[in-house]
Design a protein around this motif. Structure first.
Motif, short mmCIF file in Angstrom:
data_model
loop_
_atom_site.label_atom_id
_atom_site.label_comp_id
_atom_site.label_asym_id
_atom_site.label_seq_id
_atom_site.Cartn_x
_atom_site.Cartn_y
_atom_site.Cartn_z
N GLU A 1 0.84 -1.21 0.00
CA GLU A 1 0.00 0.00 0.00
C GLU A 1 0.87 1.26 0.00
OE1 GLU A 1 -3.24 0.39 -0.16
OE2 GLU A 1 -3.80 -1.73 -0.17
N LEU A 2 2.00 1.20 0.71
CA LEU A 2 2.88 2.37 0.76
C LEU A 2 3.42 2.74 -0.62
CD1 LEU A 2 4.97 1.65 3.97
CD2 LEU A 2 3.30 3.47 3.67
N PHE A 3 3.68 1.75 -1.45
CA PHE A 3 4.29 2.01 -2.75
C PHE A 3 3.26 2.31 -3.84
CE2 PHE A 3 7.55 -0.66 -0.67
CZ PHE A 3 8.61 0.22 -0.73
N THR A 4 2.01 1.88 -3.64
CA THR A 4 1.05 1.96 -4.75
C THR A 4 -0.16 2.83 -4.47
OG1 THR A 4 -0.09 -0.05 -3.95
CG2 THR A 4 1.70 -0.35 -5.55
N ASP B 1 9.70 -7.36 14.47
CA ASP B 1 10.34 -8.35 13.61
C ASP B 1 11.38 -7.64 12.77
OD1 ASP B 1 11.12 -10.38 12.00
OD2 ASP B 1 9.16 -10.74 11.07
N PRO B 2 12.67 -7.83 13.06
CA PRO B 2 13.72 -7.10 12.32
C PRO B 2 13.69 -7.35 10.82
CG PRO B 2 14.62 -8.15 14.29
CD PRO B 2 13.22 -8.66 14.13
N GLU B 3 13.06 -8.46 10.38
CA GLU B 3 13.01 -8.75 8.95
C GLU B 3 12.16 -7.72 8.19
OE1 GLU B 3 11.76 -12.73 8.37
OE2 GLU B 3 13.61 -13.61 9.16
N GLY B 4 11.31 -6.99 8.89
CA GLY B 4 10.51 -5.97 8.24
C GLY B 4 11.22 -4.64 8.08
N LEU B 5 12.44 -4.53 8.65
CA LEU B 5 13.17 -3.26 8.61
C LEU B 5 13.57 -2.84 7.19
CD1 LEU B 5 14.21 -1.01 10.40
CD2 LEU B 5 16.33 -2.31 10.73
N PRO B 6 14.06 -3.74 6.34
CA PRO B 6 14.40 -3.31 4.97
C PRO B 6 13.22 -2.73 4.22
CG PRO B 6 15.39 -5.44 5.45
CD PRO B 6 14.46 -5.14 6.58
N LEU B 7 12.04 -3.29 4.41
CA LEU B 7 10.84 -2.77 3.74
C LEU B 7 10.56 -1.33 4.19
CD1 LEU B 7 8.23 -3.05 2.07
CD2 LEU B 7 7.17 -4.07 4.10
N ILE B 8 10.66 -1.08 5.50
CA ILE B 8 10.39 0.26 6.03
C ILE B 8 11.44 1.25 5.52
CG2 ILE B 8 10.32 1.63 8.14
CD1 ILE B 8 9.10 -0.81 9.53
N GLU B 9 12.70 0.84 5.53
CA GLU B 9 13.76 1.73 5.04
C GLU B 9 13.59 2.03 3.56
OE1 GLU B 9 17.18 -0.45 6.19
OE2 GLU B 9 17.27 0.44 8.21
N LYS B 10 13.15 1.04 2.79
CA LYS B 10 12.92 1.25 1.37
C LYS B 10 11.77 2.23 1.15
CE LYS B 10 12.23 -1.37 -2.90
NZ LYS B 10 12.07 -2.72 -3.48
N ALA B 11 10.72 2.11 1.96
CA ALA B 11 9.58 3.02 1.84
C ALA B 11 9.98 4.44 2.23
CB ALA B 11 8.42 2.54 2.71
N LEU B 12 10.83 4.58 3.26
CA LEU B 12 11.25 5.91 3.70
C LEU B 12 12.11 6.61 2.65
CD1 LEU B 12 12.09 5.24 7.46
CD2 LEU B 12 10.27 6.69 6.57
N GLY C 1 2.30 12.31 7.25
CA GLY C 1 1.81 11.49 8.36
C GLY C 1 2.31 10.06 8.27
N ALA C 2 2.34 9.50 7.04
CA ALA C 2 2.85 8.15 6.84
C ALA C 2 4.33 8.08 7.18
CB ALA C 2 2.61 7.71 5.40
N ARG C 3 5.09 9.09 6.80
CA ARG C 3 6.53 9.11 7.09
C ARG C 3 6.77 9.14 8.60
NH1 ARG C 3 11.04 9.87 4.37
NH2 ARG C 3 9.84 10.17 2.44
N GLN C 4 5.99 9.92 9.33
CA GLN C 4 6.17 9.98 10.78
C GLN C 4 5.92 8.62 11.43
OE1 GLN C 4 3.49 12.68 12.73
NE2 GLN C 4 4.63 12.69 14.63
N SER C 5 4.86 7.93 11.00
CA SER C 5 4.56 6.60 11.56
C SER C 5 5.66 5.61 11.21
CB SER C 5 3.21 6.10 11.03
OG SER C 5 2.16 6.94 11.44
N LEU C 6 6.17 5.68 9.97
CA LEU C 6 7.22 4.76 9.55
C LEU C 6 8.52 5.01 10.31
CD1 LEU C 6 6.85 4.40 5.68
CD2 LEU C 6 6.25 2.75 7.45
N GLU C 7 8.83 6.25 10.60
CA GLU C 7 10.06 6.55 11.35
C GLU C 7 9.98 5.97 12.76
OE1 GLU C 7 10.34 10.76 11.09
OE2 GLU C 7 11.36 10.75 9.14
N LEU C 8 8.77 6.01 13.38
CA LEU C 8 8.61 5.39 14.69
C LEU C 8 8.73 3.88 14.60
CD1 LEU C 8 5.72 7.48 16.30
CD2 LEU C 8 8.16 7.55 16.83
#
Length: 532
Positions: free
Chosen positions: A119-122, A144-155, A162-169
């Motif tokens: 959803e973040l990308f599309t 789950d540390p395995e989700g970290l690359p996805l969050i960093e890629k989205a950032l 608002g989405a960026r603030q939630s992702l940074e947390l």
């Protein structure tokens, strides 16, 4: 020519950078998602989460809804009676040997994260915010540390603020478990800056296992900052609740400040006049829902004058038929209006039934305003607070600046002299009582937006209304305001640590003691009638 070549190279480089996520879904990835070891399947899910390929998104959604099957070489998405090839999306025959792709709790958590990442990308800004909040909840509740690359890629992409603030947390929450001390220290500081209640359990849990003294100190500072913000939010929340209750008491007592404070009539049917205003609002809502559903959000524009007119008309009839013969005899007005209140309640029960009816808020009164991260102020309460202030200003101007207000004050202070000056005192009495009753109707309209409407609605406010008027000073609008807001705040702050019942008792004891010491209330009424 050289510039054209440079631009072509730049375009080719950009295409190469952006084309990675859009690569087509491969058979290897599809089979890895559908079968095998849980860890391997989760790794495949995370790889596909950053893909912009629609087939990858469809594959993950099918797995989440348990409509995915696989064979030795192929993966199928089952939609009702037909099967689609997961790679091409084309209908195919489902082999008899096809197996269901099984799910467990770990896979469901990974799927939630992956689908939110897609959803973040599309998606657009609103869906991005929802997806980012979902990732934040997952990171806080089940890191789950395995989700970290996805969050960093989205950032690294263009995102809604608002989405960026939630992702940074969410990123900070996952980095808190990192083996890198510098990352943990930065994450601890970042989480403390958020100062949100949802962060607190995560920091407390990390404190139990943290070995680094520097990180522990940062976590402790962040926890203290969060506690200070939560204490401030709690205090402001109680203050807002008290002011909100005070605004409701003010609306309920304003009409009584005229009928009792200025006219000396102990109107025990005042609560039923509030109830009539609420039922008038309910009727207007029903008319809009039946005949003008497209304009439903604007029904309050008609409900306000309707509630005022309905209660004012009933009040005028009460004054002309009963109360006009009882001026100067307050105890008899108490008994007469108590009987009228019983008549009005039974009349409403006969017309509309004994059950409560629901009045729906317009869309612009739904939801709330979030402040300090965790304190939510409902829009309906905020609007009622502003409405109470507007009604107060209107009543003050009417009493102080209009011909009717002049006549009401004159008749109240010295009826014989006002009559000698040519004032029709009987007509002024009717108008004044109708005005007080109409204001009670406006209070009923406001109360219908925060609760159900029933025949007993007014009984909950009649005693509090009299307490507000008596405490503020009979005939004093300023005193009514101070008393309403003061009682609302006092009641809610005591209720916070002693409970609702003890709070009511404490407020009643306070009023009794105050009246014993100062019988005239907060503001004493001045004039010839008092001096006499």
């Amino acid at each position: 020519m050289r510039g054209v070549i440079v631009r072509c190279c730049a375009a080719l480089l950009a295409w190469c950078c952006l084309a990675g996520p859009a690569l087509a879904l491969s058979a290897v990835d599809a089979l890895a998602v559908a079968r095998g070891d849980t860890d391997e399947r989760i790794a495949a899910i995370h790889r596909l989460a950053g893909s912009a390929d629609g087939r990858a998104a469809a594959l993950l959604r099918a797995l989440a809804t348990e409509s995915l099957k696989f064979s030795e070489t192929q993966v199928f998405i089952v939609e009702g009676e037909r099967a689609l090839d997961a790679l091409s999306g084309q209908p195919v025959a489902l082999p008899d040997a096809a197996e269901d792709a099984m799910l467990n709790n770990r896979l469901r958590g990974a799927l939630d994260t992956a689908l939110a990442g897609i959803e973040l990308f599309t998606a657009g800004p609103e869906r991005q915010r929802e997806a980012a909040r979902s990732l934040q909840r997952n990171a806080f509740n089940d890191p789950d540390p395995e989700g970290l690359p996805l969050i960093e890629k989205a950032l690294a992409t263009e995102l809604d603020a608002g989405a960026r603030q939630s992702l940074e947390l969410a990123q900070a929450a996952l980095q808190l478990a990192s083996e890198d001390q510098a990352l943990r220290l930065a994450a601890a500081t970042k989480l403390g800056e958020a100062r949100q209640a949802i962060v607190r359990p995560l920091i407390e849990e990390r404190l139990k296992h943290e070995a680094s003294a520097d990180v522990k100190a940062a976590l402790t500072r962040s926890l203290a900052a969060i506690d200070r913000r939560l204490a401030l939010a709690s205090g402001l929340g109680q203050a807002f609740t008290g002011i909100s209750l005070g605004s409701i008491l003010l609306l309920a007592a304003l009409g009584l400040a005229i009928t009792y404070g200025l006219m000396g009539v102990i109107n025990m049917a005042h609560g039923e006049l509030i109830m009539i205003g609420a039922y008038a609002t309910w009727l207007v809502q029903g008319l809009f829902r039946q005949y003008w559903p497209g304009a439903f959000d604007y029904y309050l524009l008609l409900a306000l004058p309707a509630a005022f007119a309905a209660s004012a008309a009933v009040g005028a009839v009460m004054e002309r038929t009963v109360i006009r013969f009882l001026y100067g005899r307050p105890l008899e007005t108490l008994l007469a209006t108590w009987g009228l209140s019983l008549v009005l309640m039974q009349l409403v029960r006969s017309l509309f039934g004994a059950q409560n009816v629901a009045v729906e808020n317009p869309s612009w009164m739904s939801g709330g305003l979030t402040v300090l991260g965790s304190l939510s102020l409902p829009w309906n309460r905020l609007i009622i607070l502003a409405f109470a202030a507007a009604v107060l200003i209107g009543v003050s101007l009417l009493i102080a600046r209009t011909r009717l207000g002049l006549f009401v004050r004159g008749v109240t202070q010295n009826r014989p002299i006002a009559a000698c000056m040519g004032v029709n005192t009987a007509r002024i009495d009717t108008w004044a009582f109708a005005l007080g009753s109409g204001i009670a109707g406006l209070a009923g309209c406001a109360l219908s937006q925060i609760g159900n409407v029933g025949p007993d609605l007014g009984q909950a406010y009649i005693v509090d209304s009299f307490m507000v008027v008596v405490l503020g000073g009979v005939g004093q609008l300023a005193g009514t305001v101070y008393a309403a807001l003061g009682l609302g705040l006092l009641n809610k702050f005591i209720e916070g640590w002693a409970g609702a019942v003890l709070a009511k008792i404490a407020v009643l004891v306070f009023i009794i003691v105050f009246i014993q010491k100062r019988p005239q209330g907060i503001f004493a009424l001045k004039g010839r009638s008092v001096e006499a």
